[in-house]
Enzyme design. Structure first.
Site, PDB file in Angstrom:
ATOM      1  CB  ALA A  23      -0.956   0.130   1.260  1.00  0.00           C
ATOM      2  N   GLY A  24       2.061   1.082   0.344  1.00  0.00           N
ATOM      3  CA  GLY A  24       2.857   2.408   0.505  1.00  0.00           C
ATOM      4  C   GLY A  24       3.107   3.206  -0.768  1.00  0.00           C
ATOM      5  N   PRO A  25       3.094   4.369  -0.828  1.00  0.00           N
ATOM      6  CG  PRO A  25       3.533   6.743  -1.734  1.00  0.00           C
ATOM      7  CD  PRO A  25       3.561   5.305  -2.278  1.00  0.00           C
ATOM      8  N   GLY A  26       0.515   5.199   0.004  1.00  0.00           N
ATOM      9  CA  GLY A  26      -0.837   5.280   0.246  1.00  0.00           C
ATOM     10  C   GLY A  26      -1.891   5.973  -0.723  1.00  0.00           C
ATOM     11  N   GLY A  27      -1.304   6.406  -1.601  1.00  0.00           N
ATOM     12  CA  GLY A  27      -2.294   6.931  -2.756  1.00  0.00           C
ATOM     13  C   GLY A  27      -3.439   5.936  -3.141  1.00  0.00           C
ATOM     14  CE  LYS A  28      -1.653   2.455  -8.169  1.00  0.00           C
ATOM     15  NZ  LYS A  28      -0.463   3.109  -7.935  1.00  0.00           N
ATOM     16  CG  ASP A  44       7.003  -9.877   3.341  1.00  0.00           C
ATOM     17  OD1 ASP A  44       6.662  -9.782   2.419  1.00  0.00           O
ATOM     18  OD2 ASP A  44       8.284 -10.453   3.730  1.00  0.00           O
ATOM     19  CG  ASP A  67       1.003  -0.370  -7.216  1.00  0.00           C
ATOM     20  OD1 ASP A  67       1.850  -0.696  -8.371  1.00  0.00           O
ATOM     21  OD2 ASP A  67       0.919   0.766  -7.085  1.00  0.00           O
ATOM     22  CB  CYS A 110       4.313   2.492 -11.831  1.00  0.00           C
ATOM     23  SG  CYS A 110       4.297   4.020 -12.967  1.00  0.00           S
TER      24      CYS A 110
END
Length: 512
Positions: free
Chosen positions: A323-328, A373, A390, A443
């Protein structure tokens, strides 16, 4: 000829630790060029000194310019102009100098190499940074030649000393012998002789990246050479991207973010595009975390997962594995809250898990952010209706935002990411319930990080009847209105076709 590079292990700039120290200086030559000549104190140029400091941070610490430059600019904007402070125009010039120099680094290295009498690896990195700043002003901006040379030599006197400033002056004067097009005619081989090296130097990408992007383009772009398509993609990589905002549903609206300096997003119903020079932090919704900066491609990935049909069972438990850094996660959390679902956002690195929690703070629905993890999950298999993974990758899809990444990454990085990407996807499928949906996103358009990963994991599942099984879903209908999505069932977005980062998306449904 191989495209020179500072970070890619090819001929080019040395990044040997300790050579220059943390100051970025290679020694201060004498105060006077000739005996008896009056000493003149170098004139300090705050714009170019700031740009030089940013380049040294990128080179010495493997930092990213989009993380290094903003705090430097904020600090400079807070100073009084008489004490080296910058106004908006100065800040824009510093930004262009940093990003332009990093973006065209490999090409400038090839040109500089024609103007020095030694291999580039024998020129100290801080000297090369100053030379690149000068080359960009001469070849990539409208700054007059005399001003570009004079200002860069003065910078060299301040940060390198008089002796090296003379070297910088001599090299820059050789560069003034031609414009960019003329230099490209000299250093780039003809397209017919070596198309990949020609494109690499003309569009400032390492050769291996050009080759990988060309392979990943739609089939029509690969047929007959596809020069127009690869050229359009490389050119798009060299354009500064728009700043795109996301209005997190239930917390902010597109209307609230819409001002005279914004325009609606192209594809996402929650996207707003800012005009060049717009400041996201000036908007209340962004400062309060109800909206954020997020590329439209990232928004589409989250929306596709949220809208994908699940079979049977509930739709109450969602998981974001990396999830980092948290946008999605923030967008998924807001969408989940609107449907009465709970989001669990997991991130291996504790400091990044804290960033995820900060992004989710204030979301109306239940959520949790944990340090975990994804390859050795703490949650029970089959617990989630929707799962986003992601994965970490080379980042070749975001070269518009992180131009230095093209010179820093190497083909060997792909082998390093491969086991992690496959392991994360296998565990993501195991985390989904039968009938649940998994979104694999990255990405990067590199085939080794996209289709090869998905195909390998699916083949492995077919060989193991005791483990989970999954099937690919057609992701294209879940991106309504977005054109040129290829043959499916997966989706590759492109900067030159969609105006987004080169995000990849594959949707899988767990079948057993």
């Amino acid at each position: 000829m191989s495209t020179p590079s500072r970070h890619g292990g090819q001929p080019g700039r040395s990044t040997t630790p300790g050579r220059t120290g943390k100051t970025g200086k290679t020694g201060q030559g004498g105060k006077s060029g000739r005996p008896g000549k009056p000493y003149r104190r170098p004139r300090k140029d705050p714009v170019r000194i700031l740009a030089f400091e940013a380049l040294r941070a990128v080179d010495e610490r493997d930092a990213y310019a989009n993380l290094v430059l903003p705090p430097l600019l904020r600090k400079a904007r807070e100073k009084d102009p008489d004490e080296g402070g910058l106004d908006a125009r100065d800040a824009a010039l510093a930004t262009e100098l940093v990003y332009g120099t990093l973006r065209w680094q490999g090409t400038y290295d090839a040109i500089i190499a024609e103007c020095v009498d030694r291999p580039l690896r024998q020129v100290d990195p801080p000297v090369l940074d100053v030379l690149s700043l000068g080359a960009h002003q001469l070849l990539g901006t409208r700054i007059p030649q005399h001003a570009a040379v004079s200002a860069t030599v003065e910078l060299a006197r301040v940060v390198l000393g008089d002796g090296r400033a003379k070297f910088v002056n001599a090299v820059l004067r050789r560069i003034t012998a031609d414009d960019l097009e003329g230099w490209l005619e000299r250093v780039a081989p003809p397209y017919d002789e070596d198309p990949e090296e020609h494109l690499a130097l003309r569009h400032a990408h390492p050769r291996w990246v050009v080759s990988a992007l060309w392979d990943a383009l739609p089939a029509r772009a690969r047929q007959g050479g596809g020069r127009a398509d690869i050229t359009a993609l490389l050119e798009a990589d060299n354009e500064r991207p728009e700043v795109t905002l996301v209005a997190r549903p239930g917390r902010a609206s597109v209307e609230e973010l819409s001002t005279g300096e914004t325009a609606p997003g192209r594809w996402s119903p929650y996207a707003v595009r800012m005009a060049e020079g717009g400041e996201p932090g000036a908007l209340d919704a962004v400062r309060e975390g109800r909206a954020g900066v997020q590329d439209e491609g990232s928004q589409l990935v989250a929306l596709a997962l949220a809208d994908a049909p699940v079979e049977g069972g509930s739709d109450r438990h969602w998981l974001d594995v990396c999830a980092g850094p948290g946008g999605k996660a923030a967008l998924l959390g807001a969408l989940a809250a609107g449907r009465g679902a709970t989001l669990l956002a997991a991130e291996k690195q504790p400091h990044r898990a804290r960033l995820v929690a900060r992004a989710l703070q204030g979301n109306p629905g239940p959520w949790a952010a944990v340090s975990a993890d994804g390859t050795r999950p703490a949650w029970r298999p089959g617990s989630f209706d929707r799962v986003l993974v992601d994965v970490p990758c080379t980042g070749l899809g975001a070269l518009r935002r992180r131009p230095e990444a093209r010179w820093r990454r190497t083909p060997e990085d792909l082998a390093g990411f491969a086991p992690l990407q496959r392991g994360l996807l296998r565990q993501a499928v195991a985390a989904a319930r039968v009938g649940g949906v998994v979104a694999y996103a990255t990405c990067s358009p590199h085939l080794a990080e996209t289709r090869a990963v998905v195909d390998d994991v699916l083949r492995g599942m077919e060989k193991d009847p005791r483990g989970p099984a999954a099937e690919l879903l057609d992701a294209r209908p879940l991106l309504p209105g977005v054109p040129e999505l290829g043959e499916g069932p997966d989706v590759q977005l492109w900067p030159h076709l969609h105006g987004t980062d080169a995000m990849y998306l594959a949707l899988l449904r767990r079948t057993a």
